[in-house]
Scaffold this motif. Structure first.
Motif, PDB file in Angstrom:
ATOM      1  N   GLY A 556      -0.661  19.040  17.390  1.00  0.00           N
ATOM      2  CA  GLY A 556      -0.058  20.313  16.981  1.00  0.00           C
ATOM      3  C   GLY A 556      -0.536  20.808  15.640  1.00  0.00           C
ATOM      4  N   LEU A 557      -1.443  20.063  15.000  1.00  0.00           N
ATOM      5  CA  LEU A 557      -1.856  20.406  13.634  1.00  0.00           C
ATOM      6  C   LEU A 557      -3.160  21.196  13.576  1.00  0.00           C
ATOM      7  N   GLU A 558      -3.762  21.482  14.732  1.00  0.00           N
ATOM      8  CA  GLU A 558      -4.953  22.330  14.804  1.00  0.00           C
ATOM      9  C   GLU A 558      -6.082  21.841  13.898  1.00  0.00           C
ATOM     10  N   PHE A 559      -6.437  20.571  14.004  1.00  0.00           N
ATOM     11  CA  PHE A 559      -7.544  20.011  13.227  1.00  0.00           C
ATOM     12  C   PHE A 559      -8.446  19.244  14.185  1.00  0.00           C
ATOM     13  N   SER A 560      -9.641  19.784  14.420  1.00  0.00           N
ATOM     14  CA  SER A 560     -10.514  19.262  15.472  1.00  0.00           C
ATOM     15  C   SER A 560     -10.877  17.798  15.247  1.00  0.00           C
ATOM     16  N   GLU A 561     -11.158  17.424  14.010  1.00  0.00           N
ATOM     17  CA  GLU A 561     -11.557  16.034  13.748  1.00  0.00           C
ATOM     18  C   GLU A 561     -10.430  15.067  14.065  1.00  0.00           C
ATOM     19  N   LEU A 591      -4.008  16.531  27.189  1.00  0.00           N
ATOM     20  CA  LEU A 591      -4.620  16.750  25.875  1.00  0.00           C
ATOM     21  C   LEU A 591      -6.141  16.652  25.978  1.00  0.00           C
ATOM     22  N   ALA A 592      -6.624  15.691  26.754  1.00  0.00           N
ATOM     23  CA  ALA A 592      -8.073  15.570  26.957  1.00  0.00           C
ATOM     24  C   ALA A 592      -8.613  16.779  27.712  1.00  0.00           C
ATOM     25  N   PHE A 593      -7.882  17.219  28.742  1.00  0.00           N
ATOM     26  CA  PHE A 593      -8.297  18.431  29.475  1.00  0.00           C
ATOM     27  C   PHE A 593      -8.380  19.633  28.529  1.00  0.00           C
ATOM     28  N   ALA A 594      -7.378  19.773  27.659  1.00  0.00           N
ATOM     29  CA  ALA A 594      -7.347  20.915  26.740  1.00  0.00           C
ATOM     30  C   ALA A 594      -8.563  20.891  25.825  1.00  0.00           C
ATOM     31  N   SER A 595      -8.920  19.716  25.300  1.00  0.00           N
ATOM     32  CA  SER A 595     -10.086  19.620  24.423  1.00  0.00           C
ATOM     33  C   SER A 595     -11.379  19.909  25.177  1.00  0.00           C
ATOM     34  N   CYS A 596     -11.458  19.414  26.405  1.00  0.00           N
ATOM     35  CA  CYS A 596     -12.660  19.662  27.209  1.00  0.00           C
ATOM     36  C   CYS A 596     -12.839  21.145  27.518  1.00  0.00           C
ATOM     37  N   ASN A 597     -11.716  21.860  27.631  1.00  0.00           N
ATOM     38  CA  ASN A 597     -11.775  23.282  27.999  1.00  0.00           C
ATOM     39  C   ASN A 597     -11.785  24.215  26.794  1.00  0.00           C
ATOM     40  N   LEU A 598     -11.877  23.644  25.589  1.00  0.00           N
ATOM     41  CA  LEU A 598     -11.898  24.476  24.390  1.00  0.00           C
ATOM     42  C   LEU A 598     -13.100  25.410  24.390  1.00  0.00           C
ATOM     43  N   ASP A 599     -12.904  26.578  23.805  1.00  0.00           N
ATOM     44  CA  ASP A 599     -14.036  27.463  23.534  1.00  0.00           C
ATOM     45  C   ASP A 599     -14.914  26.780  22.494  1.00  0.00           C
ATOM     46  N   GLY A 640     -17.573  20.367  15.038  1.00  0.00           N
ATOM     47  CA  GLY A 640     -16.307  19.672  15.253  1.00  0.00           C
ATOM     48  C   GLY A 640     -15.835  19.784  16.683  1.00  0.00           C
ATOM     49  N   VAL A 641     -15.989  20.948  17.273  1.00  0.00           N
ATOM     50  CA  VAL A 641     -15.583  21.147  18.662  1.00  0.00           C
ATOM     51  C   VAL A 641     -16.468  20.330  19.599  1.00  0.00           C
ATOM     52  N   LEU A 642     -17.763  20.261  19.303  1.00  0.00           N
ATOM     53  CA  LEU A 642     -18.663  19.440  20.112  1.00  0.00           C
ATOM     54  C   LEU A 642     -18.226  17.985  20.098  1.00  0.00           C
ATOM     55  N   ASP A 643     -17.946  17.461  18.895  1.00  0.00           N
ATOM     56  CA  ASP A 643     -17.537  16.061  18.772  1.00  0.00           C
ATOM     57  C   ASP A 643     -16.215  15.819  19.495  1.00  0.00           C
ATOM     58  N   GLU A 644     -15.320  16.789  19.386  1.00  0.00           N
ATOM     59  CA  GLU A 644     -14.030  16.668  20.066  1.00  0.00           C
ATOM     60  C   GLU A 644     -14.221  16.642  21.583  1.00  0.00           C
ATOM     61  N   LYS A 645     -15.085  17.530  22.092  1.00  0.00           N
ATOM     62  CA  LYS A 645     -15.340  17.561  23.536  1.00  0.00           C
ATOM     63  C   LYS A 645     -15.968  16.251  24.010  1.00  0.00           C
ATOM     64  N   ALA A 646     -16.901  15.724  23.217  1.00  0.00           N
ATOM     65  CA  ALA A 646     -17.533  14.470  23.600  1.00  0.00           C
ATOM     66  C   ALA A 646     -16.506  13.338  23.651  1.00  0.00           C
ATOM     67  N   ALA A 647     -15.621  13.287  22.640  1.00  0.00           N
ATOM     68  CA  ALA A 647     -14.594  12.230  22.604  1.00  0.00           C
ATOM     69  C   ALA A 647     -13.609  12.371  23.762  1.00  0.00           C
ATOM     70  N   ALA A 648     -13.224  13.609  24.071  1.00  0.00           N
ATOM     71  CA  ALA A 648     -12.287  13.837  25.173  1.00  0.00           C
ATOM     72  C   ALA A 648     -12.921  13.496  26.519  1.00  0.00           C
ATOM     73  N   THR A 649     -14.199  13.811  26.656  1.00  0.00           N
ATOM     74  CA  THR A 649     -14.926  13.485  27.891  1.00  0.00           C
ATOM     75  C   THR A 649     -14.995  11.967  28.073  1.00  0.00           C
TER      76      THR A 649
END
Length: 910
Positions: A556-561, A591-599, A640-649
Motif C-alpha cells: 500500500g506504500l506505492e514503492f516499486s523497490e 499481488l504478483a498478478f498486479a505487479s506483472c500487469n503494471l504499466d 524499478g517497474v522492470l525489476d518488480e515485474k521480473a521478481a513477480a514473474t
C-alpha cells in the motif's frame, strides 16, 4: 477578421500579462472559424514586424490541420502561395523556418491527395538556388517532410542523396552545410531499405568535416547531430560503416579527449565508442582500434565531473561503461592493456590515477574473468594495496573492485579468503562512510559464495555487522543488511544462532512508512526471506505471520523497490514452506498478478517545434483543435517497474512449483501472464518467464495426472510451453534467455520422457542444430565483420546449455537417437578443434561421454573421431577436462566394443 486578428497578434506580444491573456482568449475564439487560415496566411506576408509574422505562422501551423479539409480549392491555393512567398522572400530566418513548418503540415494532407504537385520540384529548385537562404530553407523542409510525406520521396531517393551530399560539401555556406547535416539525420532515420541505407556510407567523410568545422566555431549543438547520425548508422542491422569505423572512432576519441568542450558533447562522443564496442566490436578488432580506444578511456577514469556538473555526464562513468562493454566482447584484447594501465597507475603520485587503476580492474572483471583468474594474485596485490591507500577515493574504489571480483571471479576468489576477508573487515572500520558502504558491498558479494569457509569468521563478522546495523545512518544500514544476507546464505544452518536477533531487529524496519525509509524497509524484507532460508521451516513457521502481514501491508506504500523485494521474500517463504504456503496464496498471488500487469511507466520525450517555445507562443494554441503529431525522440522505461515485474514473474513460478495442485485456481491466469512475458521487450522479465513456465508445467502435471478428463488440457498447456521454448531457442536475442529455454527443455525431457516430447522432436532438433551452427538470433555477429571462426571465446552460459540437450535426447531415445545424432555430430565437433578454447573442448568431451553412455552401441560409428580427441584431453592441465576425458574414454570402450580395440592403452586408463 483580418484587421481585428492583426491587433490581437500585436497585443499578444505585449509585455503586459493581462493584455496577453485577453488577446489569447479572443484569438482562441476567432481560431474556430476556418476563415482564420486565410487571415493568418495574409499576416504571415504583410505584418510589419517579424515577431507578428512568426506568430501568425505558428498559429497557422496549429490550426491548419483542423481547417484544411473545409477550405475551398481557391483558398488552399492562396495559402500555399503565401507560404511559398514567405519561404523565398522572407528576410527573417525564424519566420522562414516557421513557414517551412506549416508547409510540412499541409504537405501531409495535400501531397498524398495530389493537391500540391509543384512542392517537390519547387524544393529541388530552391536547393540549387544561388541564394544561401533558399538552399538552407529547402534543406530544412526536406528534413521536416520526411516525418509527414516520407514515402513521396521514394522515387527521388537517388537525386535526394546526391543533393544532400553536395550540400554537405557546400564550400560557401556553413548554414547550408549544417542544414544538410540535419537533413541527413532525418532521412537516415526514415530509411528502412538496407540497400538505400548503405549509400549513406559515402556521407561519413563529409559529416565528419562538418562536425569538425562546427566544433572549431563553437557550434557544439550542431556537432552533436553528427553523433546522432553515427548512432543510427552503428545500430542499423545493415553494414553501413565499412572502414569508416576508423575515422568515426578517431574523431570520437579526439572529442572525448578535449577538456575544453562541453561535458554533454564529450559524453556523446564517448557514447559512440560505447555503441561501437557493443554493436561493432569485431570491427574494432579488425581495424586495430582496441588499444587506441583504451589509451584514451583508461585515463578518462581519472577525470570526474565538476561539482556543478551532471554526474550522468561524468567522463569517468562513461569511460567505465565503454571499458566494461569492450571487456565483455573482446576480453582477450582488453585485459592486457588494462592490466598494464592498472599496474603503472597504481604507483602514480596522483590519487585519481591510483583510483582509476583499481576501478579499471573492477570494471573488466566480468568480461575478462578467465584471464583475471590467471593473474589473480597480481591483481589482488594492486587492489588490496589500494585498500590501505591514504586517500579515501582510492580506498572506496578498491572496495568496489573487490565486490566486483567477488561477483565475477568465483570460485577462485574464495580461495584467497584468508587474505581478502581480513582486509574487508578492516575497511568496515574506515573513517569514511563512503568507503564503509562500498566495503559492505564487497563483503556481501564475497561472503555469498564462501560456504563453510566463512565459519571461522562468522562470530567477528556478525559482531561488527549487528553493531553497525544499530548505530549507522540509513544508507549504511541498507548495505549492512545486504552483507548480513550474504553471510546467512554462506553459513546456512550455522547462522541459526544469529537468526533470532536479526529477525527481531528487522521488525522495526518492516513497519517504516516514511518515503525516505522505504528502501531500508525493502532491504529488511529481503533479509528476513534470506534468514528464513537458513533457519528452515520448523523455526520459521510459528513466527512467520507478523512478517507476512508486514510484507503484504507494504504494497500500500506505492514503492516499486519494496514490492520487488517483497516478491522475493514471498518466493523464499514458499520455498521453505512448500505445500504449507498454500494458506498465503489468496493474499500473495493477486499481488504478483498486479505487479506483472503494471504499466511499464514509459517516459516519452517529445521534440516540439522550436518556434513554439519562442516568446511563449505555445500557449496560444493549447486548445482541443491542435492535432499535430509531435515526433517521438526517445523512449525510456522505469527500471524499478522492470525489476518488480521480473521478481513477480519469478514468484509466480515458485508459488506454482512449491504448492503444485493447490495453485490450480491461479494456473490459467498465471500461464497467460507468463506467455505474455516470454515475449517481453526486456530480457530480465523474459528470463524469469522462461524459468517459471517449467514450474507451471510441474504444477499442471501434479493437478492433471490423476484426472483423465483433463489430459487434453495438460497437452494444450505443454503445447503452449514447448512452442515458446522452441521459438525462444532460435529467435530470442539474449543468450541467457536462450540458455534457460534449452535447460528447461532438457528438464522436461528428463521429467516426462520421450512420449511427452515426441510431437516436438523434429522442431527441437532443428533448433538445436541452428544453435550448434551458431546461427540463432542471439549468436549473430555484426553484418560487416569477418572474424575467423576459431577466434572466439567459450560461451559458457549458452553453449553448455545447448550441449546438455544432446544427452537428454539420448537418454529419452536410447539407440533410436542415432539418426538424429548423425546430423548433430559435425556441428558439435567444431567446438572440439584444437584451436577452440579449453572450455569448448571440455564441453564437447563431456557431451560425447554422456551421449555414448545413453545411446549405447551406435556410438561405435564415431569412435575413430571421438577417441583421439578424448585421449588428447587426458593430458590436459585442467582437472575437470581430464575427468571428462576419462569418462568419455570409458563410455567409448564400454559401448564401442570392437571399434575401440585399436586403443587398448586408452581403454585401460579410466
Amino acid at each position: 477578421m483580418a484587421q481585428s486578428l492583426e491587433l490581437l497578434l500585436i497585443q499578444f506580444l505585449m509585455p503586459d500579462n493581462d493584455a496577453r491573456r485577453q488577446a489569447e482568449e479572443q484569438i482562441k475564439r476567432l481560431a474556430k472559424d476556418p476563415q482564420v487560415v486565410l487571415a493568418l496566411a495574409q499576416h504571415l506576408r504583410t505584418a510589419k514586424t517579424p515577431n507578428v509574422r512568426q506568430l501568425a505562422a505558428v498559429l497557422l501551423r496549429k490550426k491548419i490541420t483542423g481547417h484544411w479539409a473545409k477550405l475551398s480549392p481557391q483558398l488552399k491555393l492562396l495559402v500555399k502561395q503565401s507560404l511559398i512567398e514567405s519561404i523565398t522572400m522572407e528576410h527573417s530566418p525564424p519566420v522562414r523556418k516557421a513557414s517551412a513548418n506549416v508547409v510540412s503540415i499541409i504537405a501531409k494532407y495535400a501531397v498524398p491527395a495530389g493537391e500540391w504537385p509543384d512542392l517537390l520540384p519547387f524544393l529541388f529548385q530552391c536547393s540549387q538556388s544561388a541564394q544561401e537562404d533558399h538552399r538552407e530553407v529547402a534543406l530544412i523542409l526536406f528534413s521536416s517532410l520526411t516525418e509527414t510525406i516520407g514515402n513521396a520521396f521514394q522515387p527521388h531517393y537517388a537525386a535526394l542523396q546526391a543533393l544532400l551530399l553536395k550540400c554537405l560539401q557546400d564550400d560557401t555556406s556553413n548554414r547550408v552545410r549544417v542544414a544538410a547535416l540535419k537533413a541527413v539525420g532525418s532521412f537516415l532515420e526514415f530509411t528502412v531499405d538496407g540497400d538505400e541505407a548503405i549509400k549513406f556510407r559515402q556521407f561519413i567523410p563529409s559529416i565528419l568535416n562538418v562536425a569538425r568545422q562546427c566544433l572549431s566555431s563553437g557550434d557544439e549543438d550542431v556537432a552533436i547531430i553528427a553523433f546522432e547520425i553515427f548512432d543510427e548508422l552503428i545500430e542499423s542491422p545493415a553494414p553501413l560503416l565499412g572502414d569508416s569505423v576508423k575515422s568515426i572512432v578517431q574523431f570520437s576519441l579526439e572529442v572525448c579527449s578535449s577538456q575544453n568542450l562541453e561535458p554533454s558533447t564529450r559524453h556523446q562522443a564517448i557514447q559512440i565508442i560505447s555503441w561501437m564496442a557493443k554493436y561493432k566490436h569485431s570491427s574494432l578488432k579488425k581495424y586495430n582500434l582496441v588499444i587506441p580506444i583504451l589509451q584514451v578511456m583508461c585515463p578518462l577514469l581519472a577525470e570526474s565531473a565538476d561539482a556543478d556538473e551532471d554526474d550522468d555526464l561524468a567522463p569517468d562513468r562513461a569511460a567505465a561503461e565503454v571499458i566494461d562493454t569492450m571487456a565483455l566482447n573482446l576480453s582477450k584484447h582488453v585485459f592486457p592493456p588494462v592490466f598494464e594501465f592498472a599496474s603503472l597507475s597504481s604507483q602514480s603520485t596522483n590519487p585519481k590515477f591510483r583510483e582509476a587503476s583499481v576501478t579499471a580492474l573492477g570494471v573488466v572483471s566480468e568480461g575478462c574473468l578467465e584471464l583475471m583468474k590467471g593473474k589473480l594474485e597480481s591483481v589482488l596485490h594492486i587492489v588490496l594495496g589500494a585498500l590501505r591507500d591514504p586517500e579515501q577515493m582510492v580506498r572506496g574504489a578498491a572496495s568496489f573492485a573487490l565486490g566486483q571480483f567477488a561477483e565475477h571471479l568465483q570460485p577462485e576468489i574464495v580461495s584467497h579468503y584468508g587474505t581478502v576477508l581480513p582486509c574487508i573487515l578492516n575497511a568496515l572500520e574506515d573513517a569514511s562512510d563512503e568507503v564503509k558502504e562500498k566495503s559492505y558491498y564487497a563483503l556481501a558479494a564475497f561472503c555469498e559464495d564462501m560456504g563453510e569457509e566463512i565459519l571461522p569468521f562468522l562470530d567477528p563478522l556478525m559482531g561488527k555487522l549487528l553493531a553497525a546495523l544499530q548505530n549507522s545512518p540509513r544508507n549504511l544500514q541498507d548495505t549492512c543488511m545486504s552483507a548480513i544476507g550474504s553471510v546467512a546464505t554462506a553459513a546456512e544452518q550455522a547462522f541459526i544462532p544469529y537468526a533470532e536477533r536479526v529477525l527481531e531487529l528487522m521488525k522495526s524496519f518492516m513497519v517504516l512508512t516514511n518515503d525516505e525509509d522505504l528502501r531500508s524497509r525493502a532491504r529488511a524484507t529481503e533479509l528476513v526471506g534470506i534468514v528464513a532460508m537458513s533457519a528452515g521451516r520448523a523455526r520459521m513457521e510459528p513466527i512467520l505471520p507478523p512478517f507476512m502481514e508486514a510484507a503484504i501491508s507494504g504494497f500500500g506504500l506505492e514503492f516499486s523497490e519494496l514490492r520487488e523485494y517483497t516478491h522475493g521474500f514471498f518466493s523464499n517463504v514458499a520455498e521453505i514452506m512448500d505445500d504449507s504456503f498454500t494458506q498465503y496464496l489468496p493474499h500473495v498471488v493477486p499481488l504478483a498478478f498486479a505487479s506483472c500487469n503494471l504499466d511499464d511507466g514509459s517516459a516519452v520525450d517529445i521534440i516540439e517545434s522550436d518556434d513554439e517555445n519562442i516568446n511563449g507562443f505555445g500557449g496560444v494554441s493549447s486548445d482541443d483543435e491542435a492535432h499535430d503529431e509531435p515526433r517521438v525522440r526517445n523512449i525510456s522505461v522505469r527500471t524499478g517497474v522492470l525489476d518488480e515485474k521480473a521478481a513477480a514473474t519469478q514468484a509466480l513460478g515458485l508459488f506454482a512449483l512449491h504448492t503444485k495442485s493447490s495453485f490450480a485456481p491461479y494456473l490459467e491466469q498465471a500461464l497467460k501472464i507468463l506467455v505474455r512475458h516470454s515475449g517481453y521487450f526486456h530480457e530480465d522479465v523474459r528470463l524469469q518467464a522462461i524459468i517459471a513456465l517449467k514450474s507451471i508445467l510441474t504444477a499442471a502435471h501434479a493437478l492433471f495426472q490423476s484426472q483423465n478428463d483433463q489430459q487434453a488440457k495438460a497437452r494444450e498447456m505443454l503445447d503452449t510451453v514447448m512452442d515458446i521454448y522452441i521459438k525462444t531457442m532460435t529467435g530470442d536475442d539474449d543468450k541467457e534467455v536462450v540458455a534457460q529455454a534449452c535447460t528447461s527443455v532438457a528438464d522436461i525431457i528428463k521429467d516426462y520422457g520421450y512420449t511427452a516430447i515426441e510431437p516436438y522432436m523434429s522442431q527441437l532438433v532443428d533448433a538445436t542444430l541452428v544453435l550448434l551452427k551458431e546461427e540463432s538470433a542471439c549468436q549473430q555477429l555484426e553484418d560487416d565483420s569477418d572474424i575467423d571462426d576459431d577466434d572466439t571465446e567459450h560461451d559458457e552460459v549458452l553453449m553448455d546449455a545447448v550441449s546438455d540437450l544432446l544427452p537428454a535426447f539420448a537418454k529419452s531415445m536410447g539407440s533410436h537417437f542415432a539418426p538424429i545424432f548423425a546430423n548433430l555430430f559435425e556441428p558439435l565437433m567444431k567446438f572440439g578443434k584444437a584451436s577452440r578454447p579449453l572450455q569448448d573442448r571440455t564441453m564437447v568431451v563431456a557431451c560425447l561421454a554422456e551421449v555414448a553412455q545413453e545411446m549405447g552401441a551406435p556410438i561405435a560409428g564415431y569412435v575413430d573421431r571421438v577417441m583421439p580427441l578424448a585421449i588428447k584431453e587426458l593430458a590436459s592441465s585442467d582437472a575437470t577436462n581430464r575427468r571428462n576425458a576419462a569418462f568419455c574414454v570409458g563410455e567409448l570402450c564400454k559401448n564401442g566394443r570392437e571399434s575401440t580395440l585399436k586403443y587398448p592403452y586408452a581403454c585401460l586408463t579410466p
